[in-house]
Design an enzyme around this catalytic site. Structure first.
Site, PDB file in Angstrom:
ATOM      1  N   THR A  79       0.123  27.517  54.927  1.00 28.53           N
ATOM      2  CA  THR A  79       1.647  28.007  54.532  1.00 28.53           C
ATOM      3  C   THR A  79       2.533  27.333  55.485  1.00 28.53           C
ATOM      4  O   THR A  79       3.736  27.059  55.051  1.00 28.53           O
ATOM      5  CB  THR A  79       1.592  29.586  54.508  1.00 28.53           C
ATOM      6  OG1 THR A  79       0.586  29.963  53.370  1.00 28.53           O
ATOM      7  CG2 THR A  79       3.075  30.107  54.243  1.00 28.53           C
ATOM      8  N   HIS A 128       3.418  23.795  54.491  1.00 25.27           N
ATOM      9  CA  HIS A 128       4.222  23.965  53.387  1.00 25.27           C
ATOM     10  C   HIS A 128       5.633  24.027  53.930  1.00 25.27           C
ATOM     11  O   HIS A 128       6.585  23.323  53.516  1.00 25.27           O
ATOM     12  CB  HIS A 128       3.959  24.846  52.419  1.00 25.27           C
ATOM     13  CG  HIS A 128       2.783  24.669  51.560  1.00 25.27           C
ATOM     14  ND1 HIS A 128       2.785  23.620  50.615  1.00 25.27           N
ATOM     15  CD2 HIS A 128       1.513  25.289  51.585  1.00 25.27           C
ATOM     16  CE1 HIS A 128       1.638  23.553  50.074  1.00 25.27           C
ATOM     17  NE2 HIS A 128       0.804  24.690  50.647  1.00 25.27           N
TER      18      HIS A 128
END
Length: 347
Positions: free
Chosen positions: A39, A42
């Site tokens: 995450t 990203h």
């Protein structure tokens, strides 16, 4: 304090930010170690998912451990107190939706996530809700304690549904959580573990962590190898961590009739899938895994770590000060890192 600040563009920058003050029901943690996850990548790379999901600009990051240095009003000292060593459950649940009130806070209808929807923990200090603090044994090393949150994802994936005891298992994707899952599957009594990845370094790590058979799908037929390893039956359990369409198809191709699949990997977008042949006619059971149960999984994590049944040190590839964040994120992007740990208190 030093902190990593994320704006609407690729990369991040180190800033000097004020130390936050805990409000009612919150605690201030001196962050000793934080680990980097998919995450965070990203968000750092500022891809389409991050642009649609990240609620910045703000400090990001969410996997952490540290020492409680201040508590806000109305914090029950039997729950957490100054001096405690804590990790953070990063799911911020509302407590009043249908899911929360039926014992499923980890899939709260109004779920927020530290470092995505609320200010994160890539900093020297961070504020978290007291109810999200998991108190650790003070003897647990900081770096290991910081990995418990992502390790919980692996534990939940492996133990969901019928579990893996006395079953054959296929792990697709040997990133950090896939590698952790191999250890959990072995500790939980899996008989044969097959693991796939396109990275030979990760396949070597998978073998060291307990995989019986490893397959590079660029070099061999995953379905054939898995069937050969299971007397032609196919695997009883598929643990999917890659989010890759080809790997998902291979996984279901290798799954036996009546088998179980736990799906944690997130594809970059919509994928094509043979629902009839891979699920319906196979009578397969498929479970989507979203994080960890609050807090059942944390108890399982603690027992696996403190009993020595798993070795989280083996997935840590980097230990660097927060100020050297760029080399860590670049190493992940180049495929040269497994699980990096940032150390905010070191220069």
């Amino acid at each position: 304090m030093r902190a990593l600040f994320k704006e609407a563009q690729p990369g991040a920058r180190l800033i000097d930010a004020p130390v936050p003050t805990p409000g009612p029901g919150e605690i201030l943690v001196k962050v000793m170690a934080t680990s980097v996850c998919g995450t965070d990548m990203h968000i750092y790379n500022w891809d389409g998912w991050a642009q649609s999901r990240f609620k910045g600009p703000m400090i990001f990051g969410h996997e952490m451990t540290g020492e409680v240095v201040q508590v806000g009003a109305n914090v029950d000292p039997s729950l957490v107190k100054v001096g405690d060593h804590v990790s953070a459950e990063t799911h911020l649940a509302c407590g009043h939706c249908y899911q929360c009130r039926t014992g499923r806070k980890h899939i709260c209808a109004n779920l927020r996530i530290l470092g995505v929807d609320a200010p994160g923990i890539f900093a020297e200090y961070a504020v978290i809700p007291a109810e999200n603090a998991w108190v650790n044994d003070p003897e647990m090393p900081w770096e290991i304690a910081s990995l418990q949150e992502p390790f919980g994802n692996a534990v939940q994936t492996v133990l969901a549904g019928p579990g893996v005891s006395s079953r054959t298992v296929l792990v697709t994707g040997c990133g950090p959580i896939g590698l952790m899952a191999i250890q959990v599957a072995r500790a939980s009594g899996a008989t044969t573990i097959v693991a796939t990845d396109v990275n030979e370094k990760r396949l070597a790590l998978a073998r060291g962590m307990g995989a019986d058979v490893t397959v590079n799908p660029r070099e061999a037929d995953v379905v054939k190898v898995a069937r050969d390893a299971t007397r032609g039956n196919g695997v009883d359990v598929l643990l999917e961590f890659s989010g890759n369409q080809t790997a998902i198809r291979q996984g279901f191709g290798a799954l036996t009739y009546g088998g179980h699949a736990s799906m944690l990997g997130i594809p970059a977008g919509a994928i094509e899938f043979d629902l009839a042949n891979d699920i319906v006619f196979k009578a397969a059971t498929v479970i989507g895994i979203s994080g960890r149960k609050m807090f059942e999984t944390w108890y399982q994590v603690r027992e696996l770590v403190t009993s020595g049944k798993v070795d989280l040190k083996s997935v840590i590839s980097h230990r660097v000060p927060l100020t050297r964040f760029e080399e860590v994120f670049d190493a992940v992007n180049r495929g040269e890192a497994i699980k990096p740990v940032l150390l905010p208190q070191e220069l």
